[in-house]
Design an enzyme around this catalytic site. Sequence first.
Site, short mmCIF file in Angstrom:
data_model
loop_
_atom_site.label_atom_id
_atom_site.label_comp_id
_atom_site.label_asym_id
_atom_site.label_seq_id
_atom_site.Cartn_x
_atom_site.Cartn_y
_atom_site.Cartn_z
N ASP A 9 0.86 -1.19 0.00
CA ASP A 9 0.00 0.00 0.00
C ASP A 9 0.89 1.24 0.00
O ASP A 9 1.74 1.40 0.88
CB ASP A 9 -0.90 -0.02 1.25
CG ASP A 9 -1.94 1.10 1.22
OD1 ASP A 9 -3.06 0.88 1.71
OD2 ASP A 9 -1.64 2.21 0.72
N ASP A 104 -3.66 2.29 -5.39
CA ASP A 104 -2.33 2.29 -4.76
C ASP A 104 -2.07 1.03 -3.93
O ASP A 104 -1.22 1.03 -3.05
CB ASP A 104 -2.14 3.54 -3.89
CG ASP A 104 -2.77 3.43 -2.51
OD1 ASP A 104 -3.82 2.77 -2.37
OD2 ASP A 104 -2.19 4.00 -1.57
N GLU A 105 -2.79 -0.03 -4.20
CA GLU A 105 -2.77 -1.16 -3.29
C GLU A 105 -2.96 -2.50 -4.02
O GLU A 105 -3.79 -2.59 -4.91
CB GLU A 105 -3.96 -0.94 -2.35
CG GLU A 105 -3.93 -1.60 -1.05
CD GLU A 105 -5.29 -1.36 -0.36
OE1 GLU A 105 -5.66 -2.21 0.43
OE2 GLU A 105 -5.96 -0.35 -0.63
#
Length: 385
Positions: A9, A104-105
């Site tokens: 993350d 973003d993960e």
Amino acid sequence: MDRQIIHVDMDEFFAAVEKLDHPELVGKPLLVGGTVEQRSVVATASYEARAFGCHSAMPMAKAVRLCPQAIVLPVRMQRYAEVSDSIFDIFGRFSPLVEPLSIDEAFLDVTGCQRLMGPAEEIARKIKQAIRQEIGLTASLGVAPNKFLAKLASDLKKPDGMVVIRPADVQRVLDELPVTKLWGVGPAAAKAFARLNVRTVAQIRRVGLDVLKSTFGSSGEHYWQLAHGQDDRPVETDSQAKSIGTEDTFAADIGGIDELRRVLLGQVEQVGRRLRRHGMKARTVTLKLRYGDFTTLSRSQTLPTAVNTTAALWQAATELLDAWAKKDFRPLRLLGVTASNLGAGSGQLSLFDQALADKQEQLDKTLDDIVNRFGKKAVRRGDAE
Ligand code: TTP
Ligand code: MG
């Protein structure tokens, strides 16, 4: 052999990209989102602004009151999507099994990569280093035997952290945690746990499976397994999936059609990007709609040709939303969209696609405007939380 899952993350993602592109912003409190005048919310706050109590989904007006010296920046979704693509390219070098969770993960299953690339912990370190050296950003990583624990681990030492949970550590790490850290425990379940006098994961184990089952029905078993650190969900890549979708559960039911439309557009954009990344197209678009009383509906349509542009998916999704709103409108607790009936894209644009692709640029701008006002989620993702 134990599975080895890595969860990555990115730290303060939108703010981090702004700092990357504008080094003079490093070390400053930043609020990325729309302006106060737009009555918008914060998409993300830099860590410097979080020290003043600012956070995602907070009204911008409130955040600016808490931290008057903060610099307010508009969302540049296309730029973040571009950086996100580079990060996912890095993931792809380390494992073919990558499951995107958001911009973003991601989860990576590296169980089978260890002979070639060393132990999972080493792979995680290399990923972190590649993100830092090649992109210039920091990420937080968790390494564990399953998805639930890996996601939990990546959050333990944010920002720029890396936490490995070994099988022998699982119970010790879990026991101290509040029940709300378990995947699927929202405010309603947390209240029910409080009525049972259960606040920590250790206490869940102590009340026993029977009490959990009689209180929570089938979710009781799920909580029991998580409380023991068990989670069998496989890492599912988009390319093996029969469908690609995303959904959001809202903090409060949404009763405005415009706001629902904005949430849906963000979701459609994400689904489109994931289809395009794998060179896939979809013929069927399905909406999932859940009311406050948990009644859940789905509405779907199958298109004459397979598509993967945001514009084409959006057209299908918005038709479905409008048709539903006309007949069955009630405030929603959850909204989601899924693309299915997948096939490989031909690589060549049909005239129909081309016309829609031309519209894409305009749509990208609309998307940025929307995210500026409401944040990518203003809500939470439904899965893996
Ligand atoms: P997160 O990973 O939840 O947050 P973050 O990366 O900003 O910070 P952290 O270091 O705690 O991970 O979300 C990723 C991006 O998604 C975030 O930078 C902005 C966007 N986002 C929204 O637009 N609205 C929201 O409510 C949330 C939670 C995130
Ligand atoms: Mg993040």
